[in-house]
Structures are given as structure tokens and as C-alpha cells.
Design a protein around this motif. Structure first.
Motif, PDB file in Angstrom:
ATOM      1  N   MET A 283     -13.299 -65.684   8.472  1.00 53.17           N
ATOM      2  CA  MET A 283     -14.715 -65.713   8.793  1.00 53.17           C
ATOM      3  C   MET A 283     -15.436 -66.379   7.649  1.00 53.17           C
ATOM      4  O   MET A 283     -15.346 -65.939   6.513  1.00 53.17           O
ATOM      5  N   ASP A 284     -16.168 -67.424   7.950  1.00 52.43           N
ATOM      6  CA  ASP A 284     -16.806 -68.191   6.890  1.00 52.43           C
ATOM      7  C   ASP A 284     -15.885 -68.351   5.707  1.00 52.43           C
ATOM      8  O   ASP A 284     -16.201 -67.983   4.586  1.00 52.43           O
ATOM      9  N   SER A 285     -14.796 -68.854   5.952  1.00 48.35           N
ATOM     10  CA  SER A 285     -13.887 -69.371   4.940  1.00 48.35           C
ATOM     11  C   SER A 285     -13.034 -68.346   4.167  1.00 48.35           C
ATOM     12  O   SER A 285     -12.184 -68.734   3.408  1.00 48.35           O
ATOM     13  N   VAL A 286     -13.288 -67.075   4.290  1.00 49.42           N
ATOM     14  CA  VAL A 286     -12.414 -66.153   3.572  1.00 49.42           C
ATOM     15  C   VAL A 286     -11.710 -65.229   4.562  1.00 49.42           C
ATOM     16  O   VAL A 286     -12.314 -64.638   5.431  1.00 49.42           O
ATOM     17  N   SER A 287     -10.420 -65.129   4.389  1.00 46.33           N
ATOM     18  CA  SER A 287      -9.637 -64.304   5.290  1.00 46.33           C
ATOM     19  C   SER A 287      -9.922 -62.836   5.006  1.00 46.33           C
ATOM     20  O   SER A 287      -9.806 -62.383   3.886  1.00 46.33           O
ATOM     21  N   VAL A 288     -10.348 -62.088   6.022  1.00 46.53           N
ATOM     22  CA  VAL A 288     -10.730 -60.716   5.764  1.00 46.53           C
ATOM     23  C   VAL A 288      -9.771 -59.681   6.341  1.00 46.53           C
ATOM     24  O   VAL A 288      -9.784 -58.528   5.944  1.00 46.53           O
ATOM     25  N   ALA A 289      -9.023 -60.029   7.262  1.00 47.34           N
ATOM     26  CA  ALA A 289      -8.137 -59.014   7.829  1.00 47.34           C
ATOM     27  C   ALA A 289      -6.857 -59.651   8.339  1.00 47.34           C
ATOM     28  O   ALA A 289      -6.883 -60.649   9.024  1.00 47.34           O
ATOM     29  N   THR A 290      -5.788 -59.123   7.971  1.00 47.40           N
ATOM     30  CA  THR A 290      -4.538 -59.618   8.529  1.00 47.40           C
ATOM     31  C   THR A 290      -3.738 -58.441   9.032  1.00 47.40           C
ATOM     32  O   THR A 290      -3.963 -57.299   8.641  1.00 47.40           O
ATOM     33  N   SER A 291      -2.823 -58.722   9.898  1.00 51.40           N
ATOM     34  CA  SER A 291      -2.028 -57.622  10.432  1.00 51.40           C
ATOM     35  C   SER A 291      -0.584 -58.074  10.541  1.00 51.40           C
ATOM     36  O   SER A 291      -0.271 -59.243  10.344  1.00 51.40           O
ATOM     37  N   PHE A 292       0.258 -57.156  10.821  1.00 51.27           N
ATOM     38  CA  PHE A 292       1.660 -57.460  11.078  1.00 51.27           C
ATOM     39  C   PHE A 292       2.404 -58.011   9.872  1.00 51.27           C
ATOM     40  O   PHE A 292       3.517 -58.480   9.991  1.00 51.27           O
TER      41      PHE A 292
ATOM     42  N   LYS B  16       5.875 -56.430   9.150  1.00 50.63           N
ATOM     43  CA  LYS B  16       6.938 -56.826  10.078  1.00 50.63           C
ATOM     44  C   LYS B  16       7.449 -58.211   9.734  1.00 50.63           C
ATOM     45  O   LYS B  16       8.649 -58.476   9.744  1.00 50.63           O
ATOM     46  N   LEU B  17       6.502 -59.101   9.470  1.00 50.90           N
ATOM     47  CA  LEU B  17       6.880 -60.467   9.158  1.00 50.90           C
ATOM     48  C   LEU B  17       7.603 -60.537   7.826  1.00 50.90           C
ATOM     49  O   LEU B  17       8.557 -61.302   7.658  1.00 50.90           O
ATOM     50  N   ALA B  18       7.162 -59.676   6.887  1.00 52.53           N
ATOM     51  CA  ALA B  18       7.757 -59.693   5.556  1.00 52.53           C
ATOM     52  C   ALA B  18       9.246 -59.375   5.609  1.00 52.53           C
ATOM     53  O   ALA B  18      10.044 -59.941   4.860  1.00 52.53           O
ATOM     54  N   GLU B  19       9.607 -58.487   6.513  1.00 51.48           N
ATOM     55  CA  GLU B  19      11.032 -58.145   6.658  1.00 51.48           C
ATOM     56  C   GLU B  19      11.888 -59.377   6.893  1.00 51.48           C
ATOM     57  O   GLU B  19      13.010 -59.469   6.440  1.00 51.48           O
ATOM     58  N   LEU B  20      11.329 -60.324   7.648  1.00 52.60           N
ATOM     59  CA  LEU B  20      12.078 -61.542   7.965  1.00 52.60           C
ATOM     60  C   LEU B  20      11.897 -62.614   6.890  1.00 52.60           C
ATOM     61  O   LEU B  20      12.494 -63.682   6.963  1.00 52.60           O
ATOM     62  N   GLY B  21      11.051 -62.304   5.935  1.00 53.19           N
ATOM     63  CA  GLY B  21      10.785 -63.288   4.895  1.00 53.19           C
ATOM     64  C   GLY B  21       9.694 -64.262   5.267  1.00 53.19           C
ATOM     65  O   GLY B  21       9.426 -65.221   4.559  1.00 53.19           O
ATOM     66  N   VAL B  22       9.044 -64.002   6.430  1.00 57.46           N
ATOM     67  CA  VAL B  22       7.958 -64.881   6.850  1.00 57.46           C
ATOM     68  C   VAL B  22       6.721 -64.567   6.015  1.00 57.46           C
ATOM     69  O   VAL B  22       6.364 -63.404   5.848  1.00 57.46           O
ATOM     70  N   ILE B  23       6.139 -65.593   5.459  1.00 62.14           N
ATOM     71  CA  ILE B  23       4.900 -65.382   4.716  1.00 62.14           C
ATOM     72  C   ILE B  23       3.757 -65.866   5.601  1.00 62.14           C
ATOM     73  O   ILE B  23       3.760 -67.008   6.048  1.00 62.14           O
ATOM     74  N   PHE B  24       2.823 -64.971   5.871  1.00 62.40           N
ATOM     75  CA  PHE B  24       1.663 -65.369   6.671  1.00 62.40           C
ATOM     76  C   PHE B  24       0.450 -64.717   6.028  1.00 62.40           C
ATOM     77  O   PHE B  24       0.261 -63.511   6.102  1.00 62.40           O
ATOM     78  N   CYS B  25      -0.321 -65.499   5.327  1.00 57.81           N
ATOM     79  CA  CYS B  25      -1.444 -64.930   4.602  1.00 57.81           C
ATOM     80  C   CYS B  25      -2.516 -65.993   4.456  1.00 57.81           C
ATOM     81  O   CYS B  25      -2.366 -67.113   4.934  1.00 57.81           O
ATOM     82  N   SER B  26      -3.585 -65.635   3.777  1.00 57.53           N
ATOM     83  CA  SER B  26      -4.606 -66.634   3.538  1.00 57.53           C
ATOM     84  C   SER B  26      -4.106 -67.599   2.485  1.00 57.53           C
ATOM     85  O   SER B  26      -3.237 -67.254   1.675  1.00 57.53           O
ATOM     86  N   LEU B  27      -4.650 -68.782   2.496  1.00 55.18           N
ATOM     87  CA  LEU B  27      -4.207 -69.785   1.533  1.00 55.18           C
ATOM     88  C   LEU B  27      -4.548 -69.339   0.105  1.00 55.18           C
ATOM     89  O   LEU B  27      -3.761 -69.539  -0.821  1.00 55.18           O
ATOM     90  N   SER B  28      -5.707 -68.670  -0.056  1.00 53.02           N
ATOM     91  CA  SER B  28      -6.076 -68.183  -1.397  1.00 53.02           C
ATOM     92  C   SER B  28      -5.028 -67.224  -1.917  1.00 53.02           C
ATOM     93  O   SER B  28      -4.647 -67.251  -3.080  1.00 53.02           O
TER      94      SER B  28
ATOM     95  N   SER C 119     -10.251 -81.379   0.431  1.00 48.99           N
ATOM     96  CA  SER C 119      -9.357 -81.118  -0.691  1.00 48.99           C
ATOM     97  C   SER C 119     -10.142 -80.643  -1.915  1.00 48.99           C
ATOM     98  O   SER C 119      -9.662 -79.842  -2.697  1.00 48.99           O
ATOM     99  N   ALA C 120     -11.353 -81.143  -2.042  1.00 48.33           N
ATOM    100  CA  ALA C 120     -12.167 -80.761  -3.197  1.00 48.33           C
ATOM    101  C   ALA C 120     -12.761 -79.369  -3.034  1.00 48.33           C
ATOM    102  O   ALA C 120     -12.817 -78.603  -3.990  1.00 48.33           O
ATOM    103  N   VAL C 121     -13.188 -79.036  -1.844  1.00 39.57           N
ATOM    104  CA  VAL C 121     -14.008 -77.837  -1.691  1.00 39.57           C
ATOM    105  C   VAL C 121     -13.440 -76.777  -0.749  1.00 39.57           C
ATOM    106  O   VAL C 121     -14.125 -75.802  -0.456  1.00 39.57           O
ATOM    107  N   PHE C 122     -12.204 -76.934  -0.293  1.00 34.86           N
ATOM    108  CA  PHE C 122     -11.725 -75.970   0.707  1.00 34.86           C
ATOM    109  C   PHE C 122     -11.850 -74.548   0.155  1.00 34.86           C
ATOM    110  O   PHE C 122     -11.612 -74.307  -1.027  1.00 34.86           O
ATOM    111  N   THR C 123     -12.284 -73.639   1.017  1.00 33.48           N
ATOM    112  CA  THR C 123     -12.506 -72.279   0.563  1.00 33.48           C
ATOM    113  C   THR C 123     -11.339 -71.379   0.917  1.00 33.48           C
ATOM    114  O   THR C 123     -10.864 -70.616   0.082  1.00 33.48           O
TER     115      THR C 123
END
Lengths: 244, 482, 415
Positions: free
Chosen positions: B133-142, B145-157, B187-191
Motif C-alpha cells: 500500500m503506497d509503496s510499503v509492504s504491510v502484511a504478508t502471509s504464508f 509455509k513457503l520458508a519450509e521450501l526455501g521460497v523467499i517471498f517478501c517485500s523488496l526492502s 531505479s532511483a526512487v523505488f520505495t
């Protein structure tokens, strides 16, 4: 059931129907014959509400309602069915979704809830067997890639699905081989009952060997010029349209 | 169909107001408008970024300062004033969120209005959602479960903090800083944005999903997504976008980079319904997006997009088919209405031997809109036996809209095989009448026909998304889509 | 200093006539940019190499026609003929119609009101406007059909030549004419030939143009045809590039009334390092127009082909039927085709389609021919001939058709 009085209609500036009168009672089968250009298909188009045809005079009463006042979809919902001479292809729209939308449109018009999935499927099965429409065709897009015969069978299948009060068959026999003609006619005959009426528009007599009419009318220059029983069709076949 | 009825229908079709136009009233932490080196340092500092990231941003800023806004697209719009935009807007409460219950109730409401209640989605559909929401990831789920498989799914920050080696290795490798004007700006300003890594041989068991929304007035959205599918892995990624209704034009200049290593497969699906502006063309989002993936040996990237929103769209999800036997696909439905303008398509760059690409683009134009397909198929000299097949169809729904096709075909190999076809046609009156005769009213008939026209593309979307996409077509064109 | 746009034209000399057009040309030469890679219209056909040369325009004096080139390029065609060398009219080799209803003479002797604005849009056009030399002037009166085709033969001959022909055709209501626009260049020639042709085709008139480029030497050739069609007129243009070092064919057809019919076809088979660029524009601005376009190309060796076909259907051009097909074969490693078929449609009740392909010869067909005992090269030649033959067959005059076929055959070793 259907009362057409003094119907005049034109396309662009060309007057095609010029005072046509016709009454069709419940359960009756009327054949309308006539040479090319006599206005047969125009009648079908006018009855079903195609926009490019302009009614300039006359009236059409359909079971107590003014047919000409309604738009095409309401006419269909009131129980008028047109089997097209050239059914159009609608890519990407499956026959099943199409029929579901049509049935539910009619049901909503009648104040009914949408049809249950199981009922719908049963109905599809029953109606498809009537015209030997195989499953493959049912799942394909509406008329897309169908042969001429398959398109016509699909028309009759749809007619069976929608259970109209009055069905207008517009040159349903054109382009059909004898087997397809038999199948299509069987489908139509199976649907004949004391309430349902048919108008069978055809150029040739051979369809009437299979779908035997109660009345035969001859259309010429936008008017019915002769009416009679089924014998009239045979007479016409023998003597040709010049005889009229 | 008579002229007046058609007009009436089109009025209804075009008169449908934007259904997702609401703003969420939460406190935001916003940087004062304007762009200079200091702003970039401030963004980077606020995000606690390592030095290398700041350097990378500054390098991009330097490149961007020397570039000019492109003008080649078939678009007309007032240039956004890039100095009037605030480049950072984050919800003020920056506490770590451990569960969904901690999410701001206002924000939760927003999600619910969007129909993506996280909990429900969690329980019912098995979709892991990274909500931006407006450039900052505020909530993630799962995540677990994903971590068990080694999948990384998170905000870029978060990835910059937690997985700097991966970010450093891949960021800018597919869309370099100097790629184009808006990519350089991003590339210069991505949040923020999403980061995704699928390890070798892992088949990601669920659809990964992100919703982007532009909320704060006068903020640009500059998210950046980096998706890496390691050798032999598979992932299906969904991205949905909405923006609240605002009068001024908002800028959205995102970058998506996908790396599909040997034998990997990535499906990237987008449903975009940013606010298109009102029927007079006031307001709406400028959507200037650079999306590109690179395919290594035998790998595949498949882009599917349903574009119904934005005032101006400039977007070409592309594939660099670097590896031998790699595959690129692009399936697109773009609907424009009212005063919307879209210039969208794809680029398929064939470098690898036997690389193959398929392009299916379905444009639908209504109102006074302009809808353009622009695509490039390039076969390099080394791409022996490369194949491309393209179909670009346009459906016109009014006499005041435009549909345009600009395919570029560049072939430098004697074994190349390219087929491009395009047709433009009006929605068929015969088809509408046929439906009407079966008791389907005109409006519903149009919906049915349009859906049928776009079916080839809609079918490529994952189930959960296909439903939403069809809803959007309905909203955009008002036909009943069952 | 070479390479700048000022230096390139510094040795050019303009004839004394058509001052108005020339001064406009001078102005736009200053205002317009030189075509470069950044320009969408020229990105595949940069001319920086040409700009680095220093060219001279010639006077019409002291003409020596080279022996190896026949003044009459289509020997068996019963035709009128206007011959030009380096932009200047060669009366001794020409043969013009004498008829009250037809005015056919060198442009320099009549002068014409050109209506196209190409010189305001393109630097190359401005150059022709400012420095154009001579060309055809043809005007056919109402309801008169010219009894024989007019062949315009332009020869570029010599080193570092700048030739700038300019032609004008006007057909009055119901008139008809056939024109063959033939350009050649001698073996040792180099430089530039920058030609413009404008044709105004009034209502119910018909115009057929066969345009053939068969140039030896190292000529940068620009040619722009601007055809304006009025109501119910018919136009058919065939463009054949048989040979040419660097060729840019531009064709722009503007349908300026309803019910027009436009057919335009083209073939290009560059070899070596040749560069052939075909840019076409079909602009439908009125209802009920029909256009049909077919361009086919085969790129051999290290050659480059460019195709750009634009079809506009403007807001009022309802019931337009526009068809465009471009097919290409990249025959050898090192050859390139850059194709861009474009549709820009602003009317809804239209039928428009375009297709563009890059492919190879049908392997099955090749195998079939070989299995009948036809050698590999011969089989290929047969297929090429058939492929290009579809375009050649749209040339109406048998003599012209045969000559095109003969030249292609000679060049490509067709049986």
C-alpha cells in the motif's frame, strides 16, 4: 396464438411485405412457400424483431400481446423462436453458456430463479439426443466451425431447450443432405404438441414430406396469394411457382 | 441495432463509475514533493538501506537526469510534473507486524472492500498475499509455509536487508538503470515492491500474489519487483492493482524483473484496474511500467495481462529468450473506454536457438478511447530455428474510438519463422441479434460476445484471478459476464 | 567539413525556375532534421554514410549516353518515352505524344503546381524541392485515355552525382494513363538520386504505375510517390526493386473521395550488401474505399530489407475494406528483414486486416520438386519465381512483365 394483420414492412427504401395476413392457431403447423424474393425470410425477420426491418403498417398479436412493441429478446422470452437460415458464429462463447444465459433470461422474465445446474444438464442431455447432437458440439463455441448440417441441428437443439410457443423455421432445409434433413425433421416432429405452433418457411416441398403441415400458404410479392392444405405444396412442386 | 439504442447502451457502458474509488484514512509519513539527490538519500536512509543500494540509486538518478521523456508512443497526455510528486509515503506506524490482527483496522477495511480479505484468502484459496500500500509492504502471509521450501517471498526492502546477496546479484540485470526514462526514475526512487526467490527444483505450491494500490494523494507509485526462479523451479505470480479515485493524474512507474534460470517456468499474471479517470478524461493514473524477464535454457516466461484501468498506459511486458529452447508467451486483453489511452504490447527478443514465442493480444476499444498494440519480435543472427506466432485482434465498440496495431518484426536469421496476423472489426450486429433472439438482452449479449472474444487470454489466468478479471470486464463494459 | 547537413548540399546548384517551391525547400532544409536512427521513419535506413560524401549536381550540357544502357528500357513496348540523365531531359532519346488532349513534356518547360507537402515533413523532400531539376509533366484531359504507356527513364551516370528528378501527373475526370517509371544507373556511378512523383487522379480516372529500379553502381536512391485519388478513381502501383545499392521507396496514397480503389504491390530481392526499404502509406479518409497491398521480399547474402506499411482509416471512412500482406524470406545468414505493418483505425464499421510473415521456402515443395528430378538450385529458383511471380503478374502490360521477369531471372539465375 398469432394474428398478423395487413403487415407492411420495408428494408431501406424497398417495400417487401405489402399487406400480409396470417392466423396461426395453437398446435398448428403452417408452411409458407414462395419464390426467391417473395418476402419469406423478411417475414421471419420482422416477426423476430430484426432492427434493419421497418414495419410501416399492420399489426401482429402474439397470444394477446403486441409483438411489434417488444424488442427481440423480449419476443424470445415470450416464447417466439426463430431457427435461422444462416446461424451466426460467436467465437469463444460456448454453446452451454449461451443456452444457460438464454434460459435464465427467459426464467427471469417469468419471475423464476435461475435453473439448477443438474436440471440444466439433464435438459441438455435430453434435447441433444433429440437431434443427435454429440457432446463435442455442445462444448464448442456457438456454431463455430460447424458444418451446415451441424448448425441446423444446433438450431433445433436450441429450440428444444427453449420450448417456445411458436417456432419459425427459416429455410431450415437449405443446404441439408437427406440424413440431416431426416434428423432435423424428427426433432421438430417430436416437439409438436397441441399448444406449440410452427411456421415453416421453405422454398422446396421436400421438407414438407417430413414435417407435414396443416396449412400451406404461397407468398408472392409480399402477400399471401394462395392458401390450402398440404396438397397445395405438392401441386406447387409439380407446376412450379409460375403457376400462381 | 439502431443508432440511438447503441448510443444509449454505450452511455451506460461508459457511464459506469469506478467502483474501487475510496481512500483509506490512515496517517502517512510522506516526504515533501520534489526530486533531487537529497530526496534519494532520504528515501534510502528511511529504509535503512546498505551503502551499495544507495550508490545504485544515485547512479540511476544521474542517468535519469540526462534522459528525456520518450514521445514515440501513440499517446497524448500532459507530461507529469515530476517535481510535484512526493517520492515516499509510508503508513506511519512502522511496528513489525507479526500477525494480520496487527494490521491497521482502516487498512483491513480497505482490503475487505477490495475483496481480498487476507484471512479468507489464506483459508480458502491458499494464496499468499504480499499487500503493498503506497509503496510499503504491510502484511504478508504464508511466509512460514513457503520458508519450509526455501521460497523467499517478501517485500523488496526486507530482501535488501535479509538477502542482500540475491538482490545485489540480480537487481538491474534484466531492466538496467538506463533502460528507459521511467525505468531509470524507478531505479532511483523505488520505495518498495515484492521480492521472490524460488530455489532449485522447487515447484511453488501456491499462487503468489501481490496487490498494489495507490492511496496517498499526489504520490507516485514506484514499486519494483524482482522475481528469481532458480533452475528447474516453477512459480505462478499474480499481481492486481487498484487506485482510489482522484482528480489529479497519478504516476505509476513500476519495474518488474524476472530471471528464469535453466528449466524454470514463471507465470506472471496481472489484472490492472487503476483509476482510468472520469468520462471526460479528468484524473486517472499514468501507468508507465517496464516489465521484462530473461529466460535461460529451456525455461519459460508467460505474461498474462488484463488491462482495464489507467488513463494512460505504456507497458510492454517482454521476454529476452537468451537460452536455447526457451519460451516466451504474452497473452493480453486491453480494454479502453471513455478517454483512456493504452499503448501496450510486448517484445520478444530471440537469442537462443529454437527459442519460441507466442503473442495473443485482444484489444477492445469503446467510447473515445485509443487502444494501440505495439510489439517487437526480434530474431538475432544466432537464434537458429526461432519461431514466433502473433495474433493481434481489435474489436471496436464505438465510432469515436481508435484501434491501432504497430508490430515491429526484425529477423536476421534464415531459419526464422514469424507469423503475424491482425484484424480489426466491429462487434457483430448479427451476433447480437442471434443472442437476442434466444432471449438474451442486448447488454448481456455484448458481454457474452466480448468475453468470448477475450476467452483465449482469460483462460490463461489462474482460476482465482479469472473470476476477478471477468468482473472487471463487466465493470468496464457493463456486459453481463457470467 | 563533411557529414553535416549544410556541407552535404553545399555544392548543389538549383535551376532558375519554380522559385516559390525552391525557397520553401531552402527553408525546410534548415528547419527539418536529417533522417537518423532516432527517427521512427528512418531507424532502419540511416543515411550517415551518404552524408559523409561530397556530391555535385550536373548541368544538362554535354550529354554522353553510356553505350551499355539502352535508352529504351522496355524494348518491345509500344510506348512514349521521356529520357533523363542526372536529372536533365535528353530530348534526342525521347519520343513524346502529340495530341490536343494530352500535355506531355519536360516539367522544366511547363512548370506545375505541386500540392504535396512532403518537403515540409522530410529533409530529403526539402532537398528535392530546393534543388529539383527536371522530370515528366503529364496532363490528360477529361475522359481521354492515353493510347500508349509513357515510359520515364532516369539514368544516374558518373561519380559523386546528385540527381533530383521531379515528376507531375494530372488526370482529369474519367481520364486514364499508364506510366512506367524506370530508373537505372551505370556501373561506375555513385552518389544520390532523389526523386519525387506527384499524381493527382480526378474522379473516375485511372492511373497505373509500374516502378522499376535497376541501378548498378553505388547510388543512394530516394523516391517518393504521392498519389491523390478523388471519388471512384482507381490506382494501381507496382514497385519492383531489381537492383540497387541503397534504395528507399516511399509510396503515399491519399484517398480524397469516397469509393476509391487502390492496389499496390511490390517485390524486393536484395543481394550482397544491398539495402532496400519500402515505406507505404494508405490513407483512407472517405467511405467505401478499398485498398489491397501485397509486398514480397527475399533477402540474400548480407542484404537488408525494410518494409513499413501504414494503413490509416479515418473517422469518416466507414465501410473501408483494407487488406495488407507482407511476406519475407531471409535466405542467407547475415541477411535481415525489418518489417512493420501498421494499422491505425478510427472508424468502426470497417474490415481491415494485415498479415506479416518471415519464413522459408516450403520444404515439402522443395522435396517434391527434387523427387521429380529437379536439382536443388533449380527447384529453389522455381519456387522463388513463383513467390515473386504473384507480384509480377499484377503488371498489366505483358512487355513490362516480361522485362521485369527477364532481369530478375538474369540476376538470380532463374531458369
Amino acid at each position: 396464438m398469432l394474428k398478423i394483420k395487413n403487415l407492411h414492412a420495408q428494408v431501406g427504401d424497398t417495400q417487401i411485405l405489402q399487406g400480409l395476413n396470417l392466423e396461426v392457431g395453437p398446435g398448428e403447423v403452417h408452411a409458407i412457400m414462395g419464390p426467391n424474393g417473395s418476402g419469406k425470410s423478411t417475414l421471419a425477420s420482422v416477426l423476430s424483431g430484426r432492427e434493419s426491418y421497418e414495419v410501416t403498417d399492420g399489426s401482429v398479436d402474439f397470444d394477446g400481446v403486441d409483438l411489434l412493441e417488444m424488442d427481440a429478446s423480449d419476443r424470445a422470452r415470450e416464447g417466439l423462436f426463430l431457427a435461422f437460415q444462416y446461424p451466426v458464429e460467436i467465437p469463444g462463447v460456448s454453446n452451454m453458456n449461451f443456452m444457460k444465459a438464454a434460459i435464465n433470461g427467459k426464467r427471469a422474465h417469468q419471475g423464476l430463479d435461475p435453473i439448477k445446474g443438474t436440471d440444466f444438464l439433464q435438459k441438455v442431455k435430453d434435447c441433444a439426443s433429440l437431434v443427435e447432437l454429440d457432446g463435442r458440439l455442445r462444448d464448442r463455441s456457438v456454431n463455430e466451425g460447424f458444418s451446415g448440417g451441424e448448425k441446423k441441428r444446433n438450431e433445433i437443439f436450441q429450440m428444444a431447450m427453449l420450448e417456445p410457443k411458436l417456432a419459425v423455421l427459416d429455410e431450415t432445409d437449405s443446404g441439408l443432405d437427406i440424413d440431416a434433413l431426416r434428423v432435423v425433421s424428427q426433432g421438430v416432429n417430436a416437439m409438436r404438441n397441441s399448444d406449440r405452433s410452427f411456421i415453416v418457411i421453405t422454398h422446396y416441398q421436400r421438407l414438407l414430406d417430413h414435417i407435414v403441415p396443416d396449412y400451406v400458404h404461397v407468398l408472392s410479392e409480399g402477400k399471401i396469394v394462395k392458401s390450402g392444405g398440404k396438397e397445395l405444396a405438392l401441386e406447387l412442386e409439380e407446376k412450379g411457382y409460375d403457376w400462381i | 441495432m439502431s443508432q440511438t439504442e447503441e448510443d444509449k447502451l454505450l452511455n451506460e457502458v461508459t457511464g459506469k463509475s469506478y467502483e474501487f474509488g475510496f481512500t483509506t484514512d490512515i496517517e502517512s509519513d510522506t516526504i515533501a514533493p520534489g526530486l533531487n539527490e537529497d530526496v534519494i538519500r532520504e528515501i534510502s536512509a528511511k529504509k535503512n538501506e546498505p551503502e551499495w543500494m544507495l550508490e545504485w540509486r544515485l547512479a540511476a538518478f544521474k542517468i535519469w537526469s540526462e534522459m528525456e521523456e520518450p514521445e514515440w508512443a501513440h499517446l497524448e497526455y500532459p507530461k507529469p510534473d515530476l517535481q510535484a510528486i512526493s517520492y515516499y509515503s509510508a503508513p506511519k506506524k512502522k511496528t513489525e507486524l507479526k500477525s494480520l490482527d496487527e494490521v491497521d483496522p482502516e487498512l483491513r477495511k480497505t482490503m475487505e472492500k477490495l475483496g481480498i480479505s487476507l484471512e479468507e484468502q489464506k483459508r480458502l484459496s491458499g494464496v499468499a498475499v504480499d499487500f503493498v500500500m503506497d509503496s510499503v509492504s504491510v502484511a504478508t502471509s504464508f511466509k512460514d509455509k513457503l520458508a519450509e521450501l526455501g521460497v523467499i517471498f517478501c517485500s523488496l526492502s526486507e530482501a535488501i536487508q535479509e538477502h542482500p546477496e540475491l538482490v545485489k546479484k540480480y537487481i538491474g540485470t534484466v531492466v538496467p538503470q538506463r533502460d528507459n526514462y521511467y525505468a531509470a526514475l524507478n531505479s532511483a526512487v523505488f520505495t518498495d515492491g515484492s521480492f521472490c526467490y524460488i530455489p532449485k527444483g522447487v515447484r511453488c505450491p501456491m499462487e503468489l500474489s501481490t496487490y498494489f494500490r495507490i492511496n496517498e494523494a499526489g504520490t507516485g507509485q514506484f514499486e519494483r519487483t524482482l522475481l528469481i526462479a532458480d533452475e528447474g523451479s516453477y512459480v505462478s505470480y499474480l499481481e492486481g492493482c487498484t487506485a482510489p479515485q482522484r482528480d489529479e493524474n497519478q504516476l505509476h512507474a513500476a519495474v518488474v524483473e524476472i530471471v528464469s534460470l535453466d528449466d524454470a517456468e514463471v507465470k506472471y499474471s496481472t489484472v490492472q484496474n487503476w483509476y482510468p479517470g472520469d468520462e471526460k478524461g479528468k484524473g486517472g493514473v499514468y501507468n508507465f511500467v517496464t516489465k521484462r524477464g530473461i529466460c535461460y535454457k529451456r525455461s519459460k516466461i508467460s505474461w498474462t495481462q488484463v488491462e482495464t484501468g489507467s488513463a494512460v498506459t505504456w507497458k510492454y511486458p517482454s521476454c529476452i529468450l537468451k537460452g536455447d529452447d526457451s519460451i516466451g508467451e504474452f497473452f493480453s486483453v486491453a480494454v479502453t473506454n471513455n478517454m483512456q489511452q493504452a499503448d501496450t504490447g510486448t517484445k520478444m527478443i530471440h537469442l537462443g536457438k529454437r527459442s519460441r514465442s507466442t503473442i495473443i493480444s485482444k484489444g477492445i476499444s469503446a467510447g473515445n478511447s485509443q487502444n494501440s498494440y505495439r510489439g517487437l519480435v526480434k530474431i538475432h543472427p544466432g537464434a537458429t530455428n526461432a519461431r514466433n506466432f502473433s495474433v493481434c485482434d481489435s474489436l471496436l465498440m464505438s465510432s469515436t474510438c481508435g484501434a491501432h496495431t504497430f508490430p515491429y518484426i526484425e529477423a536476421s536469421n534464415p531459419t526464422a519463422k514469424i507469423e503475424h496476423e491482425a484484424t480489426t472489426s466491429k462487434i457483430g450486429e448479427d451476433q447480437i441479434f442471434y443472442c437476442q433472439q434466444r432471449g438474451i438482452d442486448e447488454e448481456e449479449a455484448i458481454g457474452l460476445i466480448v468475453k468470448g472474444y477475450a476467452k483465449e487470454v482469460l483462460n490463461k489466468l489462474p482460476m482465482e484471478f479469472a473470476v476477478e478479471a471477468q468482473k472487471l470486464l463487466t465493470i468496464s463494459l457493463e456486459g453481463s459476464v457470467g | 567539413m563533411t557529414g553535416s547537413k549544410e556541407s552535404f548540399i553545399s555544392n548543389f546548384k538549383a535551376p532558375e525556375n519554380s522559385r516559390g517551391l525552391r525557397s520553401q525547400g531552402d527553408q525546410y532544409l534548415v528547419d527539418l532534421p536529417v533522417p537518423g536512427r532516432r527517427s521512427e521513419r528512418w531507424k532502419y535506413s540511416p543515411i550517415s554514410k551518404l552524408l559523409n560524401t561530397s556530391l555535385n549536381t550536373c548541368s544538362g550540357e554535354g550529354v554522353v549516353w553510356p553505350e551499355e544502357i539502352l535508352p529504351d528500357p522496355v524494348p518491345f513496348l509500344d510506348s512514349y518515352r521521356l529520357v533523363f540523365r542526372n536529372g536533365h531531359y535528353v530530348s534526342s532519346l525521347s519520343d513524346m505524344p502529340i495530341d490536343d488532349d494530352v500535355i506531355c513534356m519536360p516539367l522544366s518547360e511547363v512548370g506545375a503546381e505541386f500540392t504535396n507537402d512532403y518537403h515540409k515533413r522530410e529533409w530529403v523532400g526539402a532537398m528535392n524541392a530546393a534543388y529539383h531539376q527536371d522530370g515528366l509533366f503529364l496532363k490528360v484531359s477529361k475522359n481521354v485515355s492515353l493510347d500508349r504507356p509513357v515510359v520515364i527513364h532516369h539514368l544516374t551516370d558518373g561519380a559523386d552525382i546528385a540527381a533530383l528528378p521531379r515528376h507531375y501527373i494530372e488526370l482529369e475526370e474519367g481520364a486514364g494513363a499508364e506510366v512506367v517509371v524506370w530508373s537505372s544507373a551505370s556501373e561506375k556511378s555513385s552518389g544520390m538520386c532523389n526523386g519525387i512523383l506527384e499524381a493527382n487522379v480526378s474522379s473516375n480516372a485511372y492511373l497505373r504505375v509500374d516502378k522499376i529500379c535497376n541501378e548498378a553502381g553505388e547510388i543512394f536512391k530516394f523516391s517518393h510517390e504521392y498519389i491523390k485519388q478523388e471519388r471512384d478513381s482507381r490506382v494501381k502501383i507496382n514497385t519492383f526493386t531489381i537492383k540497387g545499392h541503397w534504395v528507399r521507396n516511399e509510396l503515399e496514397i491519399v484517398a480524397n473521395g469516397p469509393g476509391t480503389d487502390s492496389t499496390f504491390n511490390g517485390a524486393y530481392l536484395p543481394t550482397g550488401t544491398e539495402h532496400v526499404d519500402n515505406h507505404t502509406v494508405m490513407d483512407h479518409a472517405y467511405p467505401n474505399g478499398t485498398s489491397s497491398e501485397l509486398y514480397r521480399g527475399i533477402m540474400y547474402d548480407k542484404s537488408t530489407g525494410v518494409f513499413n506499411g501504414k494503413v490509416f482509416v479515418r473517422k469518416d471512412a466507414q465501410q473501408t475494406n483494407a487488406f495488407q500482406q507482407n511476406s519475407n524470406i531471409v535466405a542467407d545468414k547475415g541477411a535481415t528483414i525489418n518489417a512493420k505493418p501498421e494499422l491505425e483505425i478510427y472508424a468502426d464499421d470497417v474490415k481491415c486486416s494485415h498479415g506479416c510473415t518471415v519464413g522459408q521456402f516450403d520444404k515439402e515443395a522443395l522435396f517434391y520438386l527434387k523427387s521429380r528430378g529437379i536439382g536443388s538450385d533449380e527447384a529453389k529458383a522455381l519456387l522463388v519465381k513463383a513467390y515473386v511471380g504473384d507480384v509480377i503478374s499484377s503488371v498489366d502490360r505483358e512487355e513490362v512483365r516480361n522485362e521485369i521477369l527477364r532481369l530478375y531471372s538474369e540476376r538470380h539465375g532463374w531458369a
